[in-house]
Design a protein around this motif. Structure first.
Motif, PDB file in Angstrom:
ATOM      1  N   GLY A  64       0.851  -1.180   0.000  1.00 27.93           N
ATOM      2  CA  GLY A  64       0.000   0.000   0.000  1.00 27.93           C
ATOM      3  C   GLY A  64       0.892   1.236   0.000  1.00 27.93           C
ATOM      4  O   GLY A  64       2.049   1.188  -0.423  1.00 27.93           O
ATOM      5  N   ASP A  65       0.361   2.349   0.493  1.00 26.71           N
ATOM      6  CA  ASP A  65       1.155   3.573   0.597  1.00 26.71           C
ATOM      7  C   ASP A  65       2.324   3.349   1.544  1.00 26.71           C
ATOM      8  O   ASP A  65       2.170   2.708   2.594  1.00 26.71           O
ATOM      9  N   LEU A  66       3.459   3.895   1.168  1.00 23.43           N
ATOM     10  CA  LEU A  66       4.668   3.749   1.973  1.00 23.43           C
ATOM     11  C   LEU A  66       5.126   5.109   2.469  1.00 23.43           C
ATOM     12  O   LEU A  66       5.125   6.084   1.718  1.00 23.43           O
ATOM     13  N   THR A  67       5.542   5.159   3.715  1.00 24.06           N
ATOM     14  CA  THR A  67       6.116   6.361   4.300  1.00 24.06           C
ATOM     15  C   THR A  67       7.599   6.100   4.526  1.00 24.06           C
ATOM     16  O   THR A  67       7.964   5.102   5.160  1.00 24.06           O
ATOM     17  N   VAL A  68       8.439   6.979   3.988  1.00 23.65           N
ATOM     18  CA  VAL A  68       9.890   6.844   4.148  1.00 23.65           C
ATOM     19  C   VAL A  68      10.409   8.059   4.891  1.00 23.65           C
ATOM     20  O   VAL A  68      10.133   9.191   4.504  1.00 23.65           O
ATOM     21  N   ARG A  69      11.166   7.803   5.955  1.00 24.07           N
ATOM     22  CA  ARG A  69      11.832   8.870   6.705  1.00 24.07           C
ATOM     23  C   ARG A  69      13.331   8.629   6.611  1.00 24.07           C
ATOM     24  O   ARG A  69      13.799   7.515   6.840  1.00 24.07           O
ATOM     25  N   LEU A  70      14.062   9.672   6.253  1.00 27.51           N
ATOM     26  CA  LEU A  70      15.511   9.570   6.080  1.00 27.51           C
ATOM     27  C   LEU A  70      16.247  10.119   7.286  1.00 27.51           C
ATOM     28  O   LEU A  70      15.871  11.153   7.841  1.00 27.51           O
ATOM     29  N   TYR A  71      17.319   9.422   7.645  1.00 31.16           N
ATOM     30  CA  TYR A  71      18.234   9.840   8.707  1.00 31.16           C
ATOM     31  C   TYR A  71      19.645   9.637   8.162  1.00 31.16           C
ATOM     32  O   TYR A  71      20.273   8.605   8.398  1.00 31.16           O
ATOM     33  N   GLY A  72      20.106  10.590   7.360  1.00 32.88           N
ATOM     34  CA  GLY A  72      21.401  10.436   6.699  1.00 32.88           C
ATOM     35  C   GLY A  72      21.340   9.325   5.677  1.00 32.88           C
ATOM     36  O   GLY A  72      20.484   9.333   4.781  1.00 32.88           O
ATOM     37  N   ASP A  73      22.210   8.322   5.839  1.00 31.56           N
ATOM     38  CA  ASP A  73      22.246   7.181   4.926  1.00 31.56           C
ATOM     39  C   ASP A  73      21.405   6.006   5.422  1.00 31.56           C
ATOM     40  O   ASP A  73      21.611   4.870   5.013  1.00 31.56           O
ATOM     41  N   THR A  74      20.453   6.303   6.306  1.00 31.74           N
ATOM     42  CA  THR A  74      19.536   5.288   6.829  1.00 31.74           C
ATOM     43  C   THR A  74      18.106   5.740   6.546  1.00 31.74           C
ATOM     44  O   THR A  74      17.782   6.912   6.715  1.00 31.74           O
ATOM     45  N   ALA A  75      17.282   4.804   6.114  1.00 35.06           N
ATOM     46  CA  ALA A  75      15.873   5.097   5.836  1.00 35.06           C
ATOM     47  C   ALA A  75      15.000   4.126   6.616  1.00 35.06           C
ATOM     48  O   ALA A  75      15.293   2.929   6.688  1.00 35.06           O
ATOM     49  N   VAL A  76      13.934   4.664   7.197  1.00 38.86           N
ATOM     50  CA  VAL A  76      12.932   3.847   7.868  1.00 38.86           C
ATOM     51  C   VAL A  76      11.659   3.963   7.041  1.00 38.86           C
ATOM     52  O   VAL A  76      11.178   5.065   6.776  1.00 38.86           O
ATOM     53  N   MET A  77      11.141   2.813   6.619  1.00 37.02           N
ATOM     54  CA  MET A  77       9.953   2.795   5.774  1.00 37.02           C
ATOM     55  C   MET A  77       8.867   1.985   6.473  1.00 37.02           C
ATOM     56  O   MET A  77       9.133   0.903   7.008  1.00 37.02           O
ATOM     57  N   THR A  78       7.640   2.510   6.455  1.00 40.82           N
ATOM     58  CA  THR A  78       6.503   1.802   7.037  1.00 40.82           C
ATOM     59  C   THR A  78       5.347   1.801   6.050  1.00 40.82           C
ATOM     60  O   THR A  78       5.226   2.714   5.225  1.00 40.82           O
ATOM     61  N   GLY A  79       4.514   0.789   6.152  1.00 38.86           N
ATOM     62  CA  GLY A  79       3.338   0.727   5.297  1.00 38.86           C
ATOM     63  C   GLY A  79       2.692  -0.646   5.326  1.00 38.86           C
ATOM     64  O   GLY A  79       3.257  -1.611   5.839  1.00 38.86           O
ATOM     65  N   ASP A  80       1.499  -0.702   4.772  1.00 36.24           N
ATOM     66  CA  ASP A  80       0.740  -1.950   4.713  1.00 36.24           C
ATOM     67  C   ASP A  80       1.274  -2.876   3.628  1.00 36.24           C
ATOM     68  O   ASP A  80       1.866  -2.427   2.632  1.00 36.24           O
ATOM     69  N   ILE A  81       1.036  -4.160   3.844  1.00 34.93           N
ATOM     70  CA  ILE A  81       1.389  -5.183   2.859  1.00 34.93           C
ATOM     71  C   ILE A  81       0.313  -6.260   2.877  1.00 34.93           C
ATOM     72  O   ILE A  81      -0.283  -6.529   3.927  1.00 34.93           O
ATOM     73  N   ILE A  82       0.058  -6.824   1.721  1.00 36.42           N
ATOM     74  CA  ILE A  82      -0.767  -8.024   1.610  1.00 36.42           C
ATOM     75  C   ILE A  82       0.118  -9.076   0.956  1.00 36.42           C
ATOM     76  O   ILE A  82       0.675  -8.854  -0.120  1.00 36.42           O
ATOM     77  N   ASN A  83       0.290 -10.197   1.631  1.00 32.39           N
ATOM     78  CA  ASN A  83       1.060 -11.321   1.096  1.00 32.39           C
ATOM     79  C   ASN A  83       0.111 -12.447   0.761  1.00 32.39           C
ATOM     80  O   ASN A  83      -0.661 -12.898   1.626  1.00 32.39           O
ATOM     81  N   ARG A  84       0.135 -12.888  -0.485  1.00 28.67           N
ATOM     82  CA  ARG A  84      -0.636 -14.063  -0.900  1.00 28.67           C
ATOM     83  C   ARG A  84       0.371 -15.193  -1.059  1.00 28.67           C
ATOM     84  O   ARG A  84       1.204 -15.156  -1.965  1.00 28.67           O
ATOM     85  N   ILE A  85       0.268 -16.172  -0.150  1.00 27.90           N
ATOM     86  CA  ILE A  85       1.275 -17.225  -0.057  1.00 27.90           C
ATOM     87  C   ILE A  85       0.667 -18.554  -0.459  1.00 27.90           C
ATOM     88  O   ILE A  85      -0.399 -18.931   0.026  1.00 27.90           O
ATOM     89  N   SER A  86       1.386 -19.274  -1.318  1.00 22.12           N
ATOM     90  CA  SER A  86       0.917 -20.594  -1.753  1.00 22.12           C
ATOM     91  C   SER A  86       1.931 -21.653  -1.336  1.00 22.12           C
ATOM     92  O   SER A  86       2.919 -21.874  -2.018  1.00 22.12           O
ATOM     93  N   TYR A  87       1.674 -22.258  -0.181  1.00 18.92           N
ATOM     94  CA  TYR A  87       2.507 -23.367   0.275  1.00 18.92           C
ATOM     95  C   TYR A  87       2.047 -24.627  -0.437  1.00 18.92           C
ATOM     96  O   TYR A  87       0.832 -24.842  -0.590  1.00 18.92           O
ATOM     97  N   PRO A  88       2.958 -25.468  -0.883  1.00 19.47           N
ATOM     98  CA  PRO A  88       2.560 -26.698  -1.582  1.00 19.47           C
ATOM     99  C   PRO A  88       1.600 -27.539  -0.741  1.00 19.47           C
ATOM    100  O   PRO A  88       1.819 -27.752   0.453  1.00 19.47           O
ATOM    101  N   GLY A  89       0.491 -27.967  -1.375  1.00 17.66           N
ATOM    102  CA  GLY A  89      -0.465 -28.832  -0.718  1.00 17.66           C
ATOM    103  C   GLY A  89      -1.410 -28.135   0.246  1.00 17.66           C
ATOM    104  O   GLY A  89      -2.178 -28.794   0.949  1.00 17.66           O
ATOM    105  N   ARG A  90      -1.352 -26.812   0.304  1.00 18.29           N
ATOM    106  CA  ARG A  90      -2.228 -26.062   1.215  1.00 18.29           C
ATOM    107  C   ARG A  90      -2.979 -24.997   0.428  1.00 18.29           C
ATOM    108  O   ARG A  90      -2.514 -24.542  -0.610  1.00 18.29           O
ATOM    109  N   PRO A  91      -4.147 -24.578   0.932  1.00 14.14           N
ATOM    110  CA  PRO A  91      -4.885 -23.524   0.234  1.00 14.14           C
ATOM    111  C   PRO A  91      -4.134 -22.188   0.311  1.00 14.14           C
ATOM    112  O   PRO A  91      -3.322 -21.970   1.211  1.00 14.14           O
ATOM    113  N   LEU A  92      -4.422 -21.329  -0.641  1.00 11.46           N
ATOM    114  CA  LEU A  92      -3.829 -19.995  -0.665  1.00 11.46           C
ATOM    115  C   LEU A  92      -4.120 -19.277   0.645  1.00 11.46           C
ATOM    116  O   LEU A  92      -5.241 -19.296   1.148  1.00 11.46           O
TER     117      LEU A  92
END
Length: 128
Positions: A64-92
């Motif tokens: 989803g939307d990502l927020t990035v905050r910079l601190y010199g050469d370091t960045a902290v990023m936060t935001g939503d994610i949806i992971n659709r995972i397909s393990y063998p032999g199991r439902p999505l």
């Protein structure tokens, strides 16, 4: 500053695309050698173990939307994610979560992720 923020967002887009395509070499290139991944259940993986997790459980991440905050050469990023995972032999499985990531601009000038922590909001299992 704006260029670095975009570079970190592009890095995440590249990471997600690599995961979705199963391109583990590109995925590895987005992660620092000392990468640390904290899963929703609290267990942790280093870079090698995380890549093996992706190999065993193919997934398609959607950010989803990502927020990035910079601190010199370091960045902290936060935001939503949806992971659709397909393990063998199991439902999505669809995992809705929020993620906090840390990226560092390394000596070669490339941004790479050093830390990832996911907190699960809800899980949906497809019915067979």
């Amino acid at each position: 500053m704006a260029d670095d923020i975009q570079a970190v967002k592009d890095l995440e887009a590249r990471r997600c695309e690599a995961i979705g395509k199963g391109d583990l070499d590109t995925l590895a290139d987005t992660l620092a050698d000392d990468y640390h991944h904290i899963l929703g259940g609290g267990s942790t993986n280093d870079k090698t173990a995380y890549i093996d997790t992706i190999r065993r459980g193919p997934r398609v991440p959607e950010r989803g939307d990502l927020t990035v905050r910079l601190y010199g050469d370091t960045a902290v990023m936060t935001g939503d994610i949806i992971n659709r995972i397909s393990y063998p032999g199991r439902p999505l499985q669809t995992i809705h979560a929020v993620v906090a990531q840390v990226a560092v601009k390394q000596a070669d000038g490339k941004w790479r992720f050093v830390n990832f922590q996911i907190t699960t909001k809800r899980v949906e299992n497809a019915t067979a």
